[in-house]
Write a protein that holds these residues in place. Structure first.
Motif, PDB file in Angstrom:
ATOM      1  N   GLU A 200     -36.347   8.613  15.418  1.00  0.00           N
ATOM      2  CA  GLU A 200     -37.336   9.528  15.461  1.00  0.00           C
ATOM      3  C   GLU A 200     -38.484   9.017  16.407  1.00  0.00           C
ATOM      4  N   ALA A 201     -37.863   9.025  17.676  1.00  0.00           N
ATOM      5  CA  ALA A 201     -38.760   8.718  18.805  1.00  0.00           C
ATOM      6  C   ALA A 201     -39.776   9.761  18.978  1.00  0.00           C
ATOM      7  N   ASP A 202     -39.359  11.253  18.830  1.00  0.00           N
ATOM      8  CA  ASP A 202     -40.487  12.248  19.182  1.00  0.00           C
ATOM      9  C   ASP A 202     -41.798  12.021  17.918  1.00  0.00           C
ATOM     10  N   ARG A 203     -41.450  11.510  17.066  1.00  0.00           N
ATOM     11  CA  ARG A 203     -42.479  11.498  15.846  1.00  0.00           C
ATOM     12  C   ARG A 203     -43.548  10.147  16.258  1.00  0.00           C
ATOM     13  N   TRP A 204     -42.703   9.029  16.604  1.00  0.00           N
ATOM     14  CA  TRP A 204     -43.528   7.758  16.800  1.00  0.00           C
ATOM     15  C   TRP A 204     -44.237   7.375  17.971  1.00  0.00           C
ATOM     16  N   ALA A 205     -43.296   7.740  18.969  1.00  0.00           N
ATOM     17  CA  ALA A 205     -43.777   7.248  20.316  1.00  0.00           C
ATOM     18  C   ALA A 205     -45.160   7.614  20.741  1.00  0.00           C
ATOM     19  N   PRO A 206     -45.735   8.726  20.455  1.00  0.00           N
ATOM     20  CA  PRO A 206     -47.079   9.133  21.314  1.00  0.00           C
ATOM     21  C   PRO A 206     -48.294   8.271  20.321  1.00  0.00           C
ATOM     22  N   ALA A 207     -48.007   7.489  19.188  1.00  0.00           N
ATOM     23  CA  ALA A 207     -49.190   6.679  18.571  1.00  0.00           C
ATOM     24  C   ALA A 207     -49.068   5.597  19.633  1.00  0.00           C
ATOM     25  N   TYR A 208     -48.171   5.075  20.348  1.00  0.00           N
ATOM     26  CA  TYR A 208     -48.119   3.908  21.007  1.00  0.00           C
ATOM     27  C   TYR A 208     -49.044   4.266  22.387  1.00  0.00           C
ATOM     28  N   ALA A 209     -48.961   5.414  22.832  1.00  0.00           N
ATOM     29  CA  ALA A 209     -49.764   5.566  23.923  1.00  0.00           C
ATOM     30  C   ALA A 209     -51.159   5.713  23.649  1.00  0.00           C
ATOM     31  N   GLN A 210     -51.471   6.364  22.382  1.00  0.00           N
ATOM     32  CA  GLN A 210     -52.858   6.546  22.043  1.00  0.00           C
ATOM     33  C   GLN A 210     -53.499   5.176  21.646  1.00  0.00           C
ATOM     34  N   VAL A 211     -52.969   4.260  21.124  1.00  0.00           N
ATOM     35  CA  VAL A 211     -53.505   2.876  21.015  1.00  0.00           C
ATOM     36  C   VAL A 211     -53.687   2.070  22.443  1.00  0.00           C
ATOM     37  N   GLY A 212     -53.159   2.587  23.704  1.00  0.00           N
ATOM     38  CA  GLY A 212     -53.602   2.116  24.738  1.00  0.00           C
ATOM     39  C   GLY A 212     -52.315   1.346  25.577  1.00  0.00           C
ATOM     40  N   CYS A 213     -51.039   1.698  25.062  1.00  0.00           N
ATOM     41  CA  CYS A 213     -50.265   0.994  25.923  1.00  0.00           C
ATOM     42  C   CYS A 213     -49.895   1.870  26.961  1.00  0.00           C
ATOM     43  N   GLU A 214     -49.947   1.135  28.332  1.00  0.00           N
ATOM     44  CA  GLU A 214     -49.811   1.720  29.462  1.00  0.00           C
ATOM     45  C   GLU A 214     -48.620   2.396  29.918  1.00  0.00           C
ATOM     46  N   SER A 215     -47.291   1.843  29.385  1.00  0.00           N
ATOM     47  CA  SER A 215     -45.996   2.539  29.332  1.00  0.00           C
ATOM     48  C   SER A 215     -45.384   2.551  28.146  1.00  0.00           C
ATOM     49  N   VAL A 216     -44.725   3.630  27.762  1.00  0.00           N
ATOM     50  CA  VAL A 216     -43.880   3.847  26.607  1.00  0.00           C
ATOM     51  C   VAL A 216     -42.662   4.304  26.799  1.00  0.00           C
ATOM     52  N   THR A 217     -41.524   3.728  26.659  1.00  0.00           N
ATOM     53  CA  THR A 217     -40.209   4.145  26.803  1.00  0.00           C
ATOM     54  C   THR A 217     -39.660   4.406  25.383  1.00  0.00           C
ATOM     55  N   PHE A 218     -38.813   5.685  25.434  1.00  0.00           N
ATOM     56  CA  PHE A 218     -38.127   5.964  24.377  1.00  0.00           C
ATOM     57  C   PHE A 218     -36.817   5.986  24.570  1.00  0.00           C
ATOM     58  N   HIS A 219     -35.646   5.876  23.782  1.00  0.00           N
ATOM     59  CA  HIS A 219     -34.401   6.158  24.048  1.00  0.00           C
ATOM     60  C   HIS A 219     -34.067   7.655  24.122  1.00  0.00           C
ATOM     61  N   ALA A 220     -33.142   8.039  25.149  1.00  0.00           N
ATOM     62  CA  ALA A 220     -32.643   9.402  25.075  1.00  0.00           C
ATOM     63  C   ALA A 220     -31.805   9.505  24.000  1.00  0.00           C
TER      64      ALA A 220
END
Length: 221
Positions: free
Chosen positions: A69-89
Motif C-alpha cells: 500500500e505504498a500509495d497510502r503510506w509514502a506521502p507521510a514520509y515526505a510530509q515529515v521532511g524526508c528529502e527523498s522517498v522511494t516506493f516499489h513499482a
C-alpha cells in the motif's frame, strides 16, 4: 559523473542509531529501509521512528519503502521532511500519481524495482521521477551478495535515462563493496547504497571515502 554514497542504517547498531547517523556525516545521505513484514519478510521501523531520527540526522534521508500500500503510506514520509522517498513499482497502484504527490509534498520521488522486475514497462514515466532504484539483491535483508545478473538492466536503465533527457539519479542497492561498486558504476549507476561495507568497517569515514574512490575509477565517472 557525480557519485553519491548512501550508507544503509539497516546494517547499523539499532541501539544507537543517533550516533550511527553522525558516523556517516561525510556521506551524501542516509538510506532508511522501511519494511512492513509483508512486502518483504522483515520488519524494521515506521514513520514515528523515522521522523525522530530525521530530527537528529546530520545528513539528508533517502527513505526506501519496502511496504505494501505504498500509495497510502509514502506521502507521510515526505510530509515529515524526508528529502527523498522511494516506493516499489510492485507495491504502487498508481505510480505516476504517487510520484507527483511526493514531489508536491516537497520530497524527491524515487521508484524501486526488484531484480526480476523489468525496467521497460516504466520507461515512459522517467520524467516523473527524481531517482530510479535498481535492486541488486532481493529486498528484505542486508549482507547479501551483489547479483551480477542485474548489470544488463542497469545498463538499459542508464541508456534510457540518457535518451530521455531526464535529470534522474540511477541508484543501486545491495551487495555494494569497493569491488562491486566499480561494476555498477561502469554499467551507469550514479548513486550507491552500502550497508555492511560501511557499518562493518573499523573506520566508517574511510570506508565511505574508499567507495567514492572505487566508483571514480569507472570510465563513466
Amino acid at each position: 559523473m557525480t557519485c553519491h554514497i548512501h550508507p544503509s542504517i539497516l546494517s547499523a547498531d539499532f541501539s544507537r542509531l543517533g550516533e550511527e547517523l553522525k558516523a556517516i556525516s561525510s556521506a551524501d545521505a542516509a538510506h532508511i529501509d522501511v519494511m512492513d513484514g509483508h512486502f518483504v519478510p522483515n520488519l524494521t521501523w515506521g514513520l514515528p521512528v523515522v521522523k525522530r531520527l530525521k530530527e537528529v540526522s546530520p545528513v539528508p534521508f533517502d527513505v526506501h519503502l519496502m511496504i505494501e500500500e505504498a500509495d497510502r503510506w509514502a506521502p507521510a514520509y515526505a510530509q515529515v521532511g524526508c528529502e527523498s522517498v522511494t516506493f516499489h513499482a510492485e507495491a504502487a497502484t498508481a505510480p505516476i500519481k504517487l510520484a507527483r504527490t511526493l514531489r508536491e509534498s516537497g520530497a524527491q520521488a524515487g521508484m524501486a524495482l526488484r531484480p526480476a522486475t523489468g525496467v521497460e514497462p516504466y520507461l515512459d514515466m522517467l520524467t516523473e521521477l527524481d531517482m530510479l532504484l535498481i535492486m541488486t539483491v532481493e529486498p528484505g535483508f542486508g549482507g547479501q551478495p551483489f547479483l551480477d545478473l542485474t548489470l544488463p538492466k542497469i545498463r538499459r536503465a542508464a541508456a534510457a535515462i540518457e535518451g530521455s533527457g531526464a535529470d534522474l539519479v540511477l541508484q543501486v542497492d545491495g551487495g555494494i563493496t569497493t569491488e562491486t561498486i566499480l561494476r555498477a558504476a561502469e554499467a551507469g549507476a550514479t548513486c550507491f547504497v552500502a550497508g555492511s561495507s560501511v557499518y562493518g568497517a573499523d573506520d566508517i569515514p574511510a570506508a565511505i571515502a574508499g567507495l567514492r574512490r572505487a566508483a571514480s575509477l569507472s570510465p563513466q565517472a
